[in-house]
Design a protein around this motif. Structure first.
Motif, PDB file in Angstrom:
ATOM      1  N   PHE A   1       0.879  -1.168   0.000  1.00 36.07           N
ATOM      2  CA  PHE A   1       0.000   0.000   0.000  1.00 36.07           C
ATOM      3  C   PHE A   1       0.917   1.219   0.000  1.00 36.07           C
ATOM      4  CE2 PHE A   1      -2.857  -3.255   1.232  1.00 36.07           C
ATOM      5  CZ  PHE A   1      -4.131  -2.838   0.856  1.00 36.07           C
TER       6      PHE A   1
ATOM      7  N   SER B   1      -2.587   4.602  -1.954  1.00 36.52           N
ATOM      8  CA  SER B   1      -3.350   5.035  -0.790  1.00 36.52           C
ATOM      9  C   SER B   1      -3.257   6.549  -0.662  1.00 36.52           C
ATOM     10  CB  SER B   1      -2.807   4.372   0.486  1.00 36.52           C
ATOM     11  OG  SER B   1      -3.502   4.837   1.627  1.00 36.52           O
TER      12      SER B   1
ATOM     13  N   THR C   1      -6.933   3.089  -2.521  1.00 34.76           N
ATOM     14  CA  THR C   1      -7.588   3.168  -1.223  1.00 34.76           C
ATOM     15  C   THR C   1      -7.429   4.596  -0.694  1.00 34.76           C
ATOM     16  OG1 THR C   1      -5.605   2.510   0.015  1.00 34.76           O
ATOM     17  CG2 THR C   1      -7.037   0.756  -0.779  1.00 34.76           C
TER      18      THR C   1
END
Length: 300
Positions: A127, A162, A190
Motif C-alpha cells: 500500500f 493510498s 484506497t
C-alpha cells in the motif's frame, strides 16, 4: 503450482473465518497490525507516528509478536511504521519479516510504505501513499512522486495506491484519482480521511458536512468506474459515521502495547471522527455485507 496451492490455502482460511464469524458467531481475530518501527525518511505534516525513536522493534520481538498473533488466530497481517522498508535488526530486514510470516501461515500480508525505497518484498501487497497529483503530492511529500512510481514499476509484489485526504489535497481529489488510475501501475486505490486529534483535524482535515462532501465525491468517482476500494456499505457507514468500533477482530502492536483496533482506541475524540476507510470496510464485512467483502478481496 505453488501459486495455486497458495490460493487454495487462502480460500480455506477465508471459509474458516467466515464459519467462525457468521455461523459460530465468534469474534475471531482477523487483522494484526505490526508497527515495526517509527523511523521515517519523510516529514509529512499530518503524521504523528514518526522518528520518536521509541517504537523500533528488535528481530526477536518481531518474530515473537508474529508467532503469538498467529497463535491467537490472526491470518491477515499489515506491517507499518514509520517507514517499514527501513527496518533492520539482527541481520534481518523487511523481506525476512514477510518470509517468516508466510512460513507461519499468514494468508494475506501487506506493507504500508511511502514507496521511496525499492519494493523488493515477495508475496505481499504494497500500500503506497500517493497524496495527490504529481504537483500536490510533491508539495506534501518532499518531491517523491517520480521515484515512487519508478519503484512501483519495479516492485516484486502488487501495489495499491493510498491517499490520505486533507485540506492540502482535497480540492484536487478528482484529478488525483484520474492521474493515479492513468498510470496503470496500481491494482486499486484506497483512501483515508485524516484522523487526528480534534484541534488538528479542524485545521487540516474534514468534519461534519465537509467530511460528508468528501465522501460523496469519492463515491461519485467510484461510481464512474475508478478502481477505488469503497463499497456501498462502507460509504453509508462512513457517511453516517455510525459503524461499530473499536473492531475487536483487529489488533495493533505498538512497542510493547497491544491495542484493540488502533492506537487511538483510548482517545474517544479521535475515534469519534475515524476516517480509516479500510476499517469501515472490515466492520461492514464482519457484519456480512457482501459489497464490503468483495472490496476487501479486490484490495488484497
Amino acid at each position: 503450482m505453488a501459486a495455486r496451492s497458495q490460493t487454495l490455502r487462502q480460500w480455506r482460511g477465508y471459509i474458516s473465518l467466515a464459519t467462525d464469524t457468521f455461523v459460530l458467531r465468534r469474534a475471531r481475530p482477523y487483522l494484526f497490525i505490526l508497527v515495526i518501527n517509527d523511523e521515517c525518511n519523510l516529514d509529512c505534516f499530518y503524521c504523528g507516528s514518526k522518528n520518536a525513536g521509541v517504537y523500533d522493534l528488535e528481530r526477536a520481538e518481531v518474530w515473537s509478536a508474529l508467532s503469538k498473533a498467529y497463535a491467537r488466530g490472526h491470518r491477515a497481517l499489515l506491517i507499518s511504521g514509520g517507514e517499514p522498508m527501513l527496518w533492520q535488526s539482527g541481520g534481518a530486514n523487511i523481506d525476512d519479516v514477510a518470509s517468516y510470516a508466510n512460513e507461519l501461515g499468514f494468508l494475506d500480508i501487506a506493507i504500508f510504505t511511502n514507496g521511496t525505497f525499492p519494493l523488493t518484498t515477495d508475496q505481499v501487497t504494497f500500500f503506497v501513499t500517493i497524496d495527490g497529483t504529481r504537483d500536490v503530492h510533491n508539495r506534501i511529500r518532499s518531491h517523491t512522486y517520480d521515484v515512487i512510481l519508478d519503484h512501483v514499476r519495479g516492485a516484486n509484489s502488487p501495489a495499491n495506491a493510498s491517499i490520505t485526504i486533507t485540506k492540502a489535497n482535497a480540492q484536487d481529489l478528482e484529478n488525483a484519482v484520474d492521474e493515479i488510475a492513468s498510470t496503470q501501475l496500481f491494482k486499486a486505490i484506497t483512501f483515508n480521511l485524516l484522523t487526528q486529534h480534534p484541534d488538528f483535524l479542524a485545521k487540516h482535515g474534514h468534519l461534519g458536512e465537509e467530511r460528508i462532501q468528501v465522501l460523496d465525491r469519492m463515491w461519485r468517482l467510484k461510481s464512474q468506474g475508478y478502481p477505488i476500494v469503497f463499497s456501498k456499505a462502507a460509504y453509508i457507514a462512513l457517511r453516517a459515521n455510525n459503524w461499530k468500533r473499536p473492531i475487536r477482530q483487529i489488533e495493533l502492536l505498538l512497542g510493547q502495547r497491544l491495542f484493540t483496533c488502533c492506537r487511538d482506541v483510548e482517545h474517544p475524540d479521535v475515534c469519534r471522527n475515524c476516517g480509516y476507510s479500510t476499517c469501515a470496510e472490515i466492520a461492514m464485512a464482519l457484519e456480512g455485507r457482501p459489497s464490503a467483502v468483495l472490496e476487501l478481496v479486490k484490495a488484497k
